[in-house]
Design a protein around this motif. Structure first.
Motif, PDB file in Angstrom:
ATOM      1  N   LEU A   4       0.826  -1.208   0.000  1.00  0.00           N
ATOM      2  CA  LEU A   4       0.000   0.000   0.000  1.00  0.00           C
ATOM      3  C   LEU A   4       0.862   1.261   0.000  1.00  0.00           C
ATOM      4  O   LEU A   4       0.616   2.194  -0.769  1.00  0.00           O
ATOM      5  N   SER A   5       1.898   1.288   0.832  1.00  0.00           N
ATOM      6  CA  SER A   5       2.768   2.469   0.865  1.00  0.00           C
ATOM      7  C   SER A   5       3.583   2.575  -0.421  1.00  0.00           C
ATOM      8  O   SER A   5       3.896   3.675  -0.874  1.00  0.00           O
ATOM      9  N   HIS A   7       2.459   1.693  -3.411  1.00  0.00           N
ATOM     10  CA  HIS A   7       1.535   2.278  -4.387  1.00  0.00           C
ATOM     11  C   HIS A   7       1.326   3.766  -4.115  1.00  0.00           C
ATOM     12  O   HIS A   7       1.193   4.549  -5.061  1.00  0.00           O
ATOM     13  N   MET A   8       1.288   4.161  -2.857  1.00  0.00           N
ATOM     14  CA  MET A   8       1.095   5.576  -2.528  1.00  0.00           C
ATOM     15  C   MET A   8       2.248   6.424  -3.055  1.00  0.00           C
ATOM     16  O   MET A   8       2.025   7.475  -3.656  1.00  0.00           O
ATOM     17  N   LEU A  11       2.172   6.342  -7.090  1.00  0.00           N
ATOM     18  CA  LEU A  11       1.145   7.168  -7.728  1.00  0.00           C
ATOM     19  C   LEU A  11       1.337   8.647  -7.410  1.00  0.00           C
ATOM     20  O   LEU A  11       0.939   9.508  -8.195  1.00  0.00           O
ATOM     21  N   VAL A  22      -4.617  10.102  -4.390  1.00  0.00           N
ATOM     22  CA  VAL A  22      -3.988   8.795  -4.176  1.00  0.00           C
ATOM     23  C   VAL A  22      -4.757   7.989  -3.146  1.00  0.00           C
ATOM     24  O   VAL A  22      -5.062   6.804  -3.367  1.00  0.00           O
ATOM     25  N   THR A  23      -5.103   8.603  -2.023  1.00  0.00           N
ATOM     26  CA  THR A  23      -5.821   7.856  -0.987  1.00  0.00           C
ATOM     27  C   THR A  23      -7.220   7.468  -1.443  1.00  0.00           C
ATOM     28  O   THR A  23      -7.694   6.379  -1.126  1.00  0.00           O
ATOM     29  N   LEU A  26      -6.796   4.462  -3.864  1.00  0.00           N
ATOM     30  CA  LEU A  26      -6.426   3.218  -3.197  1.00  0.00           C
ATOM     31  C   LEU A  26      -7.544   2.691  -2.303  1.00  0.00           C
ATOM     32  O   LEU A  26      -7.707   1.484  -2.158  1.00  0.00           O
ATOM     33  N   PRO A  30      -9.908  -0.583  -5.197  1.00  0.00           N
ATOM     34  CA  PRO A  30      -8.879  -1.597  -4.940  1.00  0.00           C
ATOM     35  C   PRO A  30      -8.553  -2.436  -6.177  1.00  0.00           C
ATOM     36  O   PRO A  30      -7.538  -3.133  -6.200  1.00  0.00           O
ATOM     37  N   ASN A 117      -3.360   3.083 -13.830  1.00  0.00           N
ATOM     38  CA  ASN A 117      -3.622   1.650 -13.836  1.00  0.00           C
ATOM     39  C   ASN A 117      -2.400   0.878 -14.336  1.00  0.00           C
ATOM     40  O   ASN A 117      -2.012  -0.140 -13.752  1.00  0.00           O
ATOM     41  N   THR A 120       0.428   0.914 -11.721  1.00  0.00           N
ATOM     42  CA  THR A 120       0.158   0.006 -10.614  1.00  0.00           C
ATOM     43  C   THR A 120       0.310  -1.444 -11.052  1.00  0.00           C
ATOM     44  O   THR A 120       0.850  -2.269 -10.321  1.00  0.00           O
TER      45      THR A 120
END
Length: 129
Positions: A4-5, A7-8, A11, A22-23, A26, A30, A117, A120
C-alpha cells in the motif's frame, strides 16, 4: 515497505496527483492495477456508452460507476492539464481538433486513469516520456 505504501509513493509521483487523489484511488478502487484499461474505465464510469435505439443514433456519454473516484479524478485532471506534460499535450491536441472542453477533460481523465492503472499493474515509476 508494504504494497500500500509502495503504491502511494508510486502514484504520488505523477504531476497533478496529490495525496487526496492517491488515498481515494487506493481506498475506493482496490481493483486498480488488476483490470484492463477498458474495464477500469467502465468501473469508474469513464467509458462512453452509446444511447442508440433501433435506427436512432444517440450521443455517447459516460454514466454509472464510482462517483467519488470520478469526481476526485476530475479535480486531479484539472491540475494535470496544467502541470503534467503528456496530459497537457493530449488536452491541447483534442482542443485543436474542435472538441468541446468538457469532452476533452473526460478524455484526459480516462487517459490519466489508464496511466495510473498501468503504473500500478507493472510496478513502474512515473516517466513523463
Amino acid at each position: 515497505m508494504t504494497p500500500l505504501s509502495k503504491h502511494m509513493t508510486q502514484l504520488g509521483q505523477v504531476n497533478g496527483i496529490g495525496i487526496v487523489t492517491v488515498t481515494t484511488l487506493l481506498a475506493q478502487l482496490p481493483e486498480l492495477g488488476q483490470l484492463s484499461n477498458r474495464q477500469i474505465s467502465a468501473l469508474v464510469g469513464l467509458a462512453p456508452f452509446c444511447r442508440d435505439s433501433g435506427g436512432a443514433k444517440g450521443k455517447r456519454m459516460i454514466w454509472g460507476g464510482r462517483a467519488l473516484v470520478r469526481s476526485t479524478l476530475y479535480m486531479a485532471t484539472l491540475s494535470a492539464v496544467r502541470y503534467n506534460q503528456p496530459i497537457k499535450k493530449f488536452y491541447d491536441r483534442l482542443l485543436s481538433r474542435g472538441k468541446l472542453k468538457k469532452v476533452v477533460l473526460v478524455a484526459c481523465m480516462r487517459k490519466l486513469l489508464t496511466i495510473l492503472n498501468a503504473m500500478t499493474k507493472n510496478g513502474t515509476d512515473w516517466d513523463p516520456n
